[in-house]
Design an enzyme around this catalytic site. Sequence first.
Site, PDB file in Angstrom:
ATOM      1  N   LYS A 245     -13.594  -7.738  -7.353  1.00 41.79           N
ATOM      2  CA  LYS A 245     -14.122  -8.056  -6.019  1.00 41.79           C
ATOM      3  C   LYS A 245     -15.627  -8.171  -6.198  1.00 41.79           C
ATOM      4  O   LYS A 245     -16.272  -7.184  -6.568  1.00 41.79           O
ATOM      5  CB  LYS A 245     -13.838  -6.922  -5.031  1.00 41.79           C
ATOM      6  CG  LYS A 245     -12.380  -6.713  -4.714  1.00 41.79           C
ATOM      7  CD  LYS A 245     -12.181  -5.542  -3.760  1.00 41.79           C
ATOM      8  CE  LYS A 245     -10.702  -5.303  -3.515  1.00 41.79           C
ATOM      9  NZ  LYS A 245     -10.444  -4.044  -2.803  1.00 41.79           N
TER      10      LYS A 245
ATOM     11  N   GLU B 217      -2.089  -0.042  -8.672  1.00 40.91           N
ATOM     12  CA  GLU B 217      -3.534  -0.202  -8.501  1.00 40.91           C
ATOM     13  C   GLU B 217      -4.149   1.113  -8.034  1.00 40.91           C
ATOM     14  O   GLU B 217      -3.674   1.735  -7.082  1.00 40.91           O
ATOM     15  CB  GLU B 217      -3.773  -1.325  -7.469  1.00 40.91           C
ATOM     16  CG  GLU B 217      -5.224  -1.744  -7.309  1.00 40.91           C
ATOM     17  CD  GLU B 217      -5.370  -2.878  -6.278  1.00 40.91           C
ATOM     18  OE1 GLU B 217      -4.375  -3.571  -5.978  1.00 40.91           O
ATOM     19  OE2 GLU B 217      -6.481  -3.053  -5.764  1.00 40.91           O
TER      20      GLU B 217
ATOM     21  N   LYS C 164       0.853  -1.179   0.000  1.00 43.25           N
ATOM     22  CA  LYS C 164       0.000   0.000   0.000  1.00 43.25           C
ATOM     23  C   LYS C 164       0.893   1.235   0.000  1.00 43.25           C
ATOM     24  O   LYS C 164       1.917   1.259   0.700  1.00 43.25           O
ATOM     25  CB  LYS C 164      -0.879  -0.004   1.258  1.00 43.25           C
ATOM     26  CG  LYS C 164      -1.850  -1.180   1.310  1.00 43.25           C
ATOM     27  CD  LYS C 164      -2.932  -1.023   0.269  1.00 43.25           C
ATOM     28  CE  LYS C 164      -4.053  -2.030   0.477  1.00 43.25           C
ATOM     29  NZ  LYS C 164      -5.128  -1.847  -0.503  1.00 43.25           N
TER      30      LYS C 164
ATOM     31  N   GLY D  83      -9.360  -8.676  -2.510  1.00 38.81           N
ATOM     32  CA  GLY D  83      -9.909  -9.104  -1.225  1.00 38.81           C
ATOM     33  C   GLY D  83     -10.380  -7.915  -0.420  1.00 38.81           C
ATOM     34  O   GLY D  83     -10.001  -6.775  -0.690  1.00 38.81           O
TER      35      GLY D  83
HETATM   36  O1  OSB Z   1      -7.688  -1.959  -2.048  1.00 31.14           O
HETATM   37  O2  OSB Z   1      -7.499  -4.023  -2.342  1.00 31.14           O
HETATM   38  C1  OSB Z   1      -7.752  -3.080  -1.601  1.00 31.14           C
HETATM   39  C2  OSB Z   1      -8.317  -4.319   1.958  1.00 31.14           C
HETATM   40  C3  OSB Z   1      -9.415  -3.559   2.324  1.00 31.14           C
HETATM   41  C4  OSB Z   1      -9.923  -2.649   1.441  1.00 31.14           C
HETATM   42  C5  OSB Z   1      -9.336  -2.494   0.176  1.00 31.14           C
HETATM   43  C6  OSB Z   1      -8.252  -3.261  -0.190  1.00 31.14           C
HETATM   44  C7  OSB Z   1      -7.713  -4.169   0.732  1.00 31.14           C
HETATM   45  C8  OSB Z   1      -6.518  -4.967   0.474  1.00 31.14           C
HETATM   46  C9  OSB Z   1      -6.354  -6.271   1.219  1.00 31.14           C
HETATM   47  O3  OSB Z   1      -5.633  -4.639  -0.270  1.00 31.14           O
HETATM   48  C10 OSB Z   1      -6.925  -7.406   0.477  1.00 31.14           C
HETATM   49  C11 OSB Z   1      -7.041  -8.684   1.276  1.00 31.14           C
HETATM   50  O4  OSB Z   1      -6.018  -9.295   1.567  1.00 31.14           O
HETATM   51  O5  OSB Z   1      -8.178  -9.066   1.622  1.00 31.14           O
HETATM   52 MG    MG Z   2      -7.136  -2.021  -4.049  1.00 31.17          MG
END
Ligand code: OSB
Ligand code: MG
Length: 376
Positions: free
Chosen positions: A268, A219, A169, A296
């Site tokens: 998602k 992303e 991130k 996720g």
């Molecule tokens: O942006 O993909 C995302 C988690 C919560 C909200 C948004 C995101 C995420 C993750 C973690 O990147 C994904 C996971 O391991 O479930």
């Molecule tokens: Mg994301």
Amino acid sequence: MRIDALDLYLIKMSMVGEFVTSFGAVQEREIVLVRAHAGGASGWGESGVDGVPLYSYEDAATCWHIIEDFLAPVILAHDWPSGGLGPAMADLFSSWRWHPMARAAVEEALWDLEANLQGVSVRQLYAGERESRERIPVGISLGIQDDFDLLAAQISEALDQGYQRIKLKIEPGKDIGVIEKVRHQFGEIPLMVDGNCGYTREQGPILKGLDPFNLLMIEQPLAQDDIPGHADLQAEMKTPICLDESIHSLRHARLALDYDACRLINIKASRVGGRTEGIAIHDLCADRGVPVWCGGMLESGIGRLHNIAMASLPNFQMPGDLSASRRYWHEDIIDPEVTVESDGHFEVPDTVGLGHRVREDAIQRLVVRSTSLTRE
Ligand code: OSB
Ligand code: MG
């Protein structure tokens, strides 16, 4: 066929560690679960909502309200076909606006219910006529970490556990410098970043500054409603852009591809209103030669198993954010938990339903609110 009841559960699950993104920190998740009953069988689904509307405008309370007051009465009154419950639900609500995470939770429960009624796997239902894989590659998403040594330790641990790509991130000020150090220390590991809408168009030069690091993708750097901004940025960057928050429907996916706003899409089901829509986006991207991967939402085992089943479809060509249960939870609500094999794969269950038992005892310990909705 009638749906006899929809049970709703709001559970609170505290996470193994804090998860920080450009939109905030999460330490405890508020998860809405749905269980659908019919013909002596049942099925489970999970929404992607949380207690606070950070990633999405939906939260646990709106999700509950939309299901209880609007979706459930229609679902309980409806005369369902004897097959294809998931797609039939998508069709039933196709003229209703948004609230994708509320719909997705109920739709998932109907897919699992159907799998249990037919005695087949959810994987088989999601795949339909398509080939589906027995094993899928797994990636991990690591939150923003102020201390680089801690981040480096998490990366090492993830690589040791076999994860096949690392997603970091980022947010303004915690981007190029961090990636430079990661490349220096870890070399050419499969690496990508996620901005979670944290950058403005004016910060484009920072994003372009990531180009030399040979990232698999970047992303969702810009705002969720800025598809043209991503198109302008993609035209100036060699790193592929992957959209997450911008894609809420098949139509958004088509728009983004038509504008060349991304070269990849993170699917998602909870963000796009269910598995039917997610699979339609998968198929559109397959037709256009665009790879997808499964994102996720820090799911419990229930949503995790649905994700794993969907990610067995052929155009999920890259490792998803599909980590093991223990990455997020001390104790998951499924038995057995999801585990990653040492070569960085998951086995996709092909036994009836989700393939793992849902632990009602654990749900009862974690529940803060529950109700069972039945026909009048
Ligand atoms: O942006 O993909 C995302 C988690 C919560 C909200 C948004 C995101 C995420 C993750 C973690 O990147 C994904 C996971 O391991 O479930
Ligand atoms: Mg994301």
